[in-house]
Design a protein around this motif. Structure first.
Motif, PDB file in Angstrom:
ATOM      1  N   THR A 139       0.845  -1.203   0.000  1.00 50.22           N
ATOM      2  CA  THR A 139       0.000   0.000   0.000  1.00 50.22           C
ATOM      3  C   THR A 139       0.875   1.246   0.000  1.00 50.22           C
ATOM      4  OG1 THR A 139      -1.713  -1.191   1.187  1.00 50.22           O
ATOM      5  CG2 THR A 139      -1.819   1.224   1.261  1.00 50.22           C
ATOM      6  N   VAL A 140       1.925   1.217   0.814  1.00 42.05           N
ATOM      7  CA  VAL A 140       2.817   2.378   0.861  1.00 42.05           C
ATOM      8  C   VAL A 140       3.383   2.637  -0.537  1.00 42.05           C
ATOM      9  CG1 VAL A 140       5.009   3.270   1.765  1.00 42.05           C
ATOM     10  CG2 VAL A 140       3.401   2.136   3.307  1.00 42.05           C
ATOM     11  N   GLU A 141       3.786   1.568  -1.225  1.00 41.63           N
ATOM     12  CA  GLU A 141       4.330   1.743  -2.581  1.00 41.63           C
ATOM     13  C   GLU A 141       3.281   2.321  -3.526  1.00 41.63           C
ATOM     14  OE1 GLU A 141       7.443   1.887  -3.590  1.00 41.63           O
ATOM     15  OE2 GLU A 141       7.651   1.636  -1.415  1.00 41.63           O
ATOM     16  N   THR A 172       2.655   5.087   8.210  1.00 47.10           N
ATOM     17  CA  THR A 172       2.678   6.542   8.377  1.00 47.10           C
ATOM     18  C   THR A 172       4.045   7.088   7.983  1.00 47.10           C
ATOM     19  OG1 THR A 172       1.091   6.339  10.176  1.00 47.10           O
ATOM     20  CG2 THR A 172       2.330   8.408  10.052  1.00 47.10           C
ATOM     21  N   GLU A 173       5.091   6.362   8.380  1.00 45.89           N
ATOM     22  CA  GLU A 173       6.446   6.807   8.047  1.00 45.89           C
ATOM     23  C   GLU A 173       6.662   6.801   6.523  1.00 45.89           C
ATOM     24  OE1 GLU A 173       9.689   4.838  10.030  1.00 45.89           O
ATOM     25  OE2 GLU A 173      11.171   5.931   8.811  1.00 45.89           O
ATOM     26  N   GLY A 174       6.213   5.733   5.879  1.00 48.14           N
ATOM     27  CA  GLY A 174       6.385   5.637   4.421  1.00 48.14           C
ATOM     28  C   GLY A 174       5.676   6.767   3.701  1.00 48.14           C
ATOM     29  N   VAL A 175       4.464   7.049   4.112  1.00 50.77           N
ATOM     30  CA  VAL A 175       3.704   8.129   3.477  1.00 50.77           C
ATOM     31  C   VAL A 175       4.357   9.479   3.782  1.00 50.77           C
ATOM     32  CG1 VAL A 175       1.516   9.391   3.639  1.00 50.77           C
ATOM     33  CG2 VAL A 175       1.507   6.922   3.252  1.00 50.77           C
ATOM     34  N   ALA A 176       4.788   9.650   5.042  1.00 52.45           N
ATOM     35  CA  ALA A 176       5.433  10.915   5.416  1.00 52.45           C
ATOM     36  C   ALA A 176       6.691  11.146   4.585  1.00 52.45           C
ATOM     37  CB  ALA A 176       5.768  10.920   6.905  1.00 52.45           C
ATOM     38  N   ARG A 177       7.487  10.084   4.390  1.00 52.22           N
ATOM     39  CA  ARG A 177       8.718  10.239   3.593  1.00 52.22           C
ATOM     40  C   ARG A 177       8.393  10.571   2.148  1.00 52.22           C
ATOM     41  NH1 ARG A 177      12.680   9.903   6.831  1.00 52.22           N
ATOM     42  NH2 ARG A 177      12.598   8.468   8.587  1.00 52.22           N
ATOM     43  N   ALA A 178       7.367   9.928   1.630  1.00 54.24           N
ATOM     44  CA  ALA A 178       6.978  10.198   0.243  1.00 54.24           C
ATOM     45  C   ALA A 178       6.539  11.656   0.091  1.00 54.24           C
ATOM     46  CB  ALA A 178       5.863   9.244  -0.193  1.00 54.24           C
ATOM     47  N   VAL A 179       5.759  12.150   1.047  1.00 53.01           N
ATOM     48  CA  VAL A 179       5.310  13.549   0.973  1.00 53.01           C
ATOM     49  C   VAL A 179       6.524  14.472   1.108  1.00 53.01           C
ATOM     50  CG1 VAL A 179       3.879  15.343   2.041  1.00 53.01           C
ATOM     51  CG2 VAL A 179       3.014  12.998   1.879  1.00 53.01           C
ATOM     52  N   VAL A 209       4.644  13.535  12.034  1.00 48.30           N
ATOM     53  CA  VAL A 209       5.666  14.159  11.187  1.00 48.30           C
ATOM     54  C   VAL A 209       6.828  14.669  12.046  1.00 48.30           C
ATOM     55  CG1 VAL A 209       6.114  16.190   9.745  1.00 48.30           C
ATOM     56  CG2 VAL A 209       4.111  14.758   9.299  1.00 48.30           C
ATOM     57  N   ARG A 210       6.470  15.227  13.191  1.00 43.73           N
ATOM     58  CA  ARG A 210       7.493  15.764  14.091  1.00 43.73           C
ATOM     59  C   ARG A 210       8.343  14.633  14.670  1.00 43.73           C
ATOM     60  NH1 ARG A 210       4.396  18.833  17.683  1.00 43.73           N
ATOM     61  NH2 ARG A 210       4.231  20.286  15.968  1.00 43.73           N
ATOM     62  N   GLU A 243      10.686  19.351   6.010  1.00 38.00           N
ATOM     63  CA  GLU A 243      10.563  18.868   4.628  1.00 38.00           C
ATOM     64  C   GLU A 243       9.151  19.068   4.075  1.00 38.00           C
ATOM     65  OE1 GLU A 243      13.550  17.737   3.691  1.00 38.00           O
ATOM     66  OE2 GLU A 243      14.176  17.925   5.796  1.00 38.00           O
ATOM     67  N   MET A 244       8.214  19.394   4.950  1.00 41.45           N
ATOM     68  CA  MET A 244       6.835  19.549   4.501  1.00 41.45           C
ATOM     69  C   MET A 244       6.609  20.985   4.028  1.00 41.45           C
ATOM     70  SD  MET A 244       5.555  16.592   4.982  1.00 41.45           S
ATOM     71  CE  MET A 244       6.114  15.084   5.765  1.00 41.45           C
ATOM     72  N   GLY A 245       5.677  21.157   3.112  1.00 41.14           N
ATOM     73  CA  GLY A 245       5.418  22.499   2.608  1.00 41.14           C
ATOM     74  C   GLY A 245       4.898  23.415   3.699  1.00 41.14           C
TER      75      GLY A 245
END
Ligand code: ADP
Ligand code: MG
Length: 393
Positions: free
Chosen positions: A296-298, A328-335, A353-354, A361-363
């Motif tokens: 799913t992360v992929e 959550t980590e995978g999605v956070a890294r992708a974002v 995220v924190r 790294e986030m907008g």
């Protein structure tokens, strides 16, 4: 933002009441996360530089309309003084002659910090008399507390009706960023939603379906969707009252709503539970789904990489426990890696995220948990609605 900004005001020599969001976690007399204090610094510095005399007010925790030392603003005052590098005079009151005196004595180099607004029963009731008392010593009101703007309280709405009012710099940034995403997103616009409850987020899903190209769904709420599709979900969190709603949303969204293809399940929600991945069609009846799986992360990463705009709210799993934090980590890294305009909103999502150290790294990271969600739902926030538009008087 079409609201009047603090930059549109003539602040020199003026006594300015600033509503900030200093609702910070405090443990053993120390502020354990000063993010919200940091985010208020630009407006405070702007006012000091412009020659104003600012006094700040915020709520902290949920005291019951009377003084409660557990929720006093003293730890916040100490941290603010360190961060600001200027004197902070903390008062034990929010109204009355002491406020007047402190403002008269302030030489424009430091700020006054008023006591917790929720020590007064009039705060949450938006009591006109309390608002009058709050407003009395001041010339202007600036609202920089986006995180409290969904509440119609005396410090967010009542005083704004009594004094010339404007949005602070953080409030402005929050609204500008959310508007950019909601009104005119660069496409593809990918929204990612997770967290605990579908019931909390139906209105957000609905609203995002109007603007987003793709909606990725993880967190506990995906199990209500799976059950609605007829899958066995074991002991995963499901809101049975929302099965029809889930069906309706899936029908409405079609391929734009993307659900996990695999999940991580365990017998217990604890650190050393035996966690394992499984396809969504084969969740064992005695297990609980606690995270999205690696496939799913992929899959989600594919959408995130292509996106030009991203809005993310809600962790993909029980990220508080390492065994269920990988989604959550995978999605956070992708974002974080994406070049899209990205906004992260929601108390727990921001905490995740924190925890990963990916804040920078986030907008844009919204300080408003509930407020940002209500804004995305298209609700009018009382604390924003009350602020005058640019041209008005
Ligand atoms: P936010 O504060 O970012 O809006 P929510 O409050 O909606 O997010 O949800 C956060 C909570 O959801 C977290 O405490 C997390 O542990 C929980 N959660 C996420 N996935 C699951 C799951 N599969 N089962 C149970 N709880 C989950
Ligand atoms: Mg939350």
């Amino acid at each position: 933002m079409n609201k009047r900004s603090v930059m549109d005001l003539d602040v020199r020599g003026k006594k300015v009441l600033v509503r900030v969001d200093f609702n910070v976690p405090v443990k053993d007399g120390d502020v354990t996360d000063d993010t919200r204090i940091r985010r208020a610094l630009p407006t405070i510095r702007y006012l000091l530089k412009g020659g104003a005399r600012p006094a700040l007010i915020s709520h902290l925790g949920r005291p019951k309309g009377e003084p409660d030392s557990k929720y006093a603003m003293d730890p916040t005052a100490r941290r603010l003084e360190e961060l600001l590098g200027a004197p902070v005079e903390k008062l034990d009151t929010a109204v009355g002659p002491e406020v007047e005196e402190a403002l008269n004595e302030s030489n424009g180099e430091g700020v006054v910090l008023l006591e917790n607004s929720r020590f007064y029963p009039g705060e949450t009731k938006n009591d006109p008399e309390f608002s009058e008392q709050l407003a009395a010593p001041f010339d202007l009101y600036v609202d920089d507390a986006f995180g409290a703007a969904h509440r119609a309280h005396a410090t967010t709405v009542g005083v704004a009706e009594l004094l010339p009012a404007a949005a602070g710099l953080l409030m402005q940034e929050e609204l500008d960023n959310l508007d950019k995403v909601l009104l005119d997103p660069e496409r593809p616009f990918v929204a990612i939603l997770g967290g605990a409850k579908v019931s909390d987020k139906v209105a957000v899903i609905e609203s995002l379906l109007e603007v987003a190209d793709t909606l990725l769904i993880g967190g506990a709420m995906c199990f209500t969707f799976f059950k609605a599709q007829g899958y066995e979900v074991g002991k995963s969190l499901v809101e049975d009252d929302y099965l029809e709603e889930a069906k309706r949303l899936m029908a409405e969204a079609g391929e734009r709503l993307v659900l996990p293809v695999d999940v991580v399940v365990a017998g217990e929600i604890e650190e050393n539970a035996e966690a394992r991945g499984t396809g969504v069609e084969e969740i064992p009846s005695d297990m609980t789904g606690l995270d999205v799986g690696p496939e799913t992360v992929e899959k989600f990463r594919g959408y995130i990489t292509e996106a030009r705009t991203i809005f993310w709210n809600g962790p993909m799993g029980v990220f508080e426990i390492d065994a269920f934090a990988k989604g959550t980590e995978g999605v956070a890294r992708a974002v974080a890696e994406s070049e899209a305009i990205s906004i992260v909103g929601g108390g727990d999502s921001v905490a995740a995220v924190r925890k990963l150290g990916l804040e920078d790294e986030m907008g844009f990271i919204s300080t408003g948990g509930g407020a940002s969600l209500e804004y995305v739902e298209g609700k009018e926030l009382p604390g924003v609605a009350v602020l005058p538009n640019k041209e008005e008087d």
